[in-house]
Design a protein around this motif. Structure first.
Motif, PDB file in Angstrom:
ATOM      1  N   GLN A 274      60.747  25.941 100.382  1.00  0.00           N
ATOM      2  CA  GLN A 274      61.349  25.651 100.235  1.00  0.00           C
ATOM      3  C   GLN A 274      61.086  24.799  98.565  1.00  0.00           C
ATOM      4  N   GLY A 275      60.249  23.912  98.804  1.00  0.00           N
ATOM      5  CA  GLY A 275      59.409  23.417  97.509  1.00  0.00           C
ATOM      6  C   GLY A 275      59.129  24.044  96.809  1.00  0.00           C
ATOM      7  N   LYS A 276      58.456  25.191  97.392  1.00  0.00           N
ATOM      8  CA  LYS A 276      58.007  25.904  96.305  1.00  0.00           C
ATOM      9  C   LYS A 276      58.625  26.831  94.823  1.00  0.00           C
ATOM     10  N   ALA A 277      59.914  27.481  96.064  1.00  0.00           N
ATOM     11  CA  ALA A 277      61.042  28.316  95.464  1.00  0.00           C
ATOM     12  C   ALA A 277      61.216  27.946  94.567  1.00  0.00           C
ATOM     13  N   ILE A 278      61.338  26.019  95.036  1.00  0.00           N
ATOM     14  CA  ILE A 278      62.366  25.186  93.865  1.00  0.00           C
ATOM     15  C   ILE A 278      61.533  25.125  92.416  1.00  0.00           C
ATOM     16  N   GLU A 279      60.385  25.256  92.737  1.00  0.00           N
ATOM     17  CA  GLU A 279      59.164  25.080  91.342  1.00  0.00           C
ATOM     18  C   GLU A 279      59.391  26.242  91.156  1.00  0.00           C
ATOM     19  N   THR A 280      59.046  27.181  91.454  1.00  0.00           N
ATOM     20  CA  THR A 280      60.008  28.491  90.899  1.00  0.00           C
ATOM     21  C   THR A 280      61.051  28.337  90.008  1.00  0.00           C
ATOM     22  N   ALA A 281      62.560  28.205  90.776  1.00  0.00           N
ATOM     23  CA  ALA A 281      63.052  27.818  90.503  1.00  0.00           C
ATOM     24  C   ALA A 281      63.287  27.364  88.761  1.00  0.00           C
ATOM     25  N   LEU A 282      62.538  26.197  89.159  1.00  0.00           N
ATOM     26  CA  LEU A 282      62.412  25.324  87.500  1.00  0.00           C
ATOM     27  C   LEU A 282      62.023  25.650  86.412  1.00  0.00           C
ATOM     28  N   HIS A 283      61.148  26.538  87.271  1.00  0.00           N
ATOM     29  CA  HIS A 283      59.994  26.368  85.739  1.00  0.00           C
ATOM     30  C   HIS A 283      61.053  27.619  85.356  1.00  0.00           C
ATOM     31  N   GLY A 284      61.585  28.603  85.896  1.00  0.00           N
ATOM     32  CA  GLY A 284      62.615  30.154  85.453  1.00  0.00           C
ATOM     33  C   GLY A 284      63.933  29.224  84.674  1.00  0.00           C
ATOM     34  N   LEU A 285      64.288  27.986  84.940  1.00  0.00           N
ATOM     35  CA  LEU A 285      65.165  27.386  84.099  1.00  0.00           C
ATOM     36  C   LEU A 285      64.644  26.612  82.932  1.00  0.00           C
ATOM     37  N   GLY A 286      63.848  27.021  82.853  1.00  0.00           N
ATOM     38  CA  GLY A 286      62.247  26.465  81.627  1.00  0.00           C
ATOM     39  C   GLY A 286      62.209  25.086  81.396  1.00  0.00           C
ATOM     40  N   PHE A 287      61.903  24.379  83.036  1.00  0.00           N
ATOM     41  CA  PHE A 287      61.071  23.330  83.178  1.00  0.00           C
ATOM     42  C   PHE A 287      60.162  23.044  83.876  1.00  0.00           C
ATOM     43  N   GLY A 288      59.164  23.555  82.962  1.00  0.00           N
ATOM     44  CA  GLY A 288      57.821  23.926  83.186  1.00  0.00           C
ATOM     45  C   GLY A 288      56.841  22.887  83.383  1.00  0.00           C
ATOM     46  N   GLU A 289      57.518  21.698  83.019  1.00  0.00           N
ATOM     47  CA  GLU A 289      56.924  20.531  83.428  1.00  0.00           C
ATOM     48  C   GLU A 289      56.717  19.988  84.987  1.00  0.00           C
ATOM     49  N   ALA A 290      57.869  20.653  85.926  1.00  0.00           N
ATOM     50  CA  ALA A 290      57.969  20.691  87.185  1.00  0.00           C
ATOM     51  C   ALA A 290      57.243  21.045  87.947  1.00  0.00           C
ATOM     52  N   GLY A 291      55.870  19.724  88.956  1.00  0.00           N
ATOM     53  CA  GLY A 291      55.051  20.248  89.820  1.00  0.00           C
ATOM     54  C   GLY A 291      54.791  19.931  90.927  1.00  0.00           C
ATOM     55  N   ASN A 292      53.788  20.975  91.690  1.00  0.00           N
ATOM     56  CA  ASN A 292      54.194  20.060  92.993  1.00  0.00           C
ATOM     57  C   ASN A 292      55.404  19.878  93.749  1.00  0.00           C
ATOM     58  N   VAL A 293      56.496  20.455  93.989  1.00  0.00           N
ATOM     59  CA  VAL A 293      57.513  19.919  94.184  1.00  0.00           C
ATOM     60  C   VAL A 293      57.573  19.924  95.752  1.00  0.00           C
ATOM     61  N   ARG A 294      58.547  19.063  96.086  1.00  0.00           N
ATOM     62  CA  ARG A 294      58.277  18.834  97.611  1.00  0.00           C
ATOM     63  C   ARG A 294      59.816  18.367  98.184  1.00  0.00           C
ATOM     64  N   GLN A 295      59.800  19.241  99.056  1.00  0.00           N
ATOM     65  CA  GLN A 295      62.043  19.122  99.940  1.00  0.00           C
ATOM     66  C   GLN A 295      61.438  18.205 100.926  1.00  0.00           C
ATOM     67  N   GLY A 296      62.902  17.594 101.034  1.00  0.00           N
ATOM     68  CA  GLY A 296      63.391  17.136 102.556  1.00  0.00           C
ATOM     69  C   GLY A 296      64.387  16.574 103.183  1.00  0.00           C
ATOM     70  N   LYS A 297      64.884  15.394 103.668  1.00  0.00           N
ATOM     71  CA  LYS A 297      66.588  15.687 104.034  1.00  0.00           C
ATOM     72  C   LYS A 297      66.679  14.132 103.877  1.00  0.00           C
TER      73      LYS A 297
END
Length: 81
Positions: free
Chosen positions: A17-40
């Motif tokens: 899920q973190g990787k999917a979020i990172e990919t989506a952020l990059h697709g939206l132009g937020f290329g600086e986002a990296g090593n995204v981890r998600q939680g609850k």
């Protein structure tokens, strides 16, 4: 008393899920986002528990039995009130 529990995957555990979020952020132009981890975050009220030490012990018991998977997840507890 209120409790807030933060549950995250342990380091080294694959986070699709973190990787999917990172990919989506990059697709939206937020290329600086990296090593995204998600939680609850879980918030709950502890009725009839006024002692902070007892409340923390009770919440940790909840985490161990249901709210977190100790094999792959870490958690932290915040108490207020």
């Amino acid at each position: 008393m209120k409790a807030r529990i933060h549950v995250t995957l342990k380091n080294g555990v694959l986070d699709p899920q973190g990787k999917a979020i990172e990919t989506a952020l990059h697709g939206l132009g937020f290329g600086e986002a990296g090593n995204v981890r998600q939680g609850k975050v879980i918030e709950l009220d502890l009725k009839g528990v006024a002692d902070k030490a007892a409340a923390e012990a009770r919440v940790k018991e909840m985490c161990a039995k249901l709210l977190a998977n100790p094999v792959i997840e870490d958690y932290s507890v915040e108490l207020a009130g």
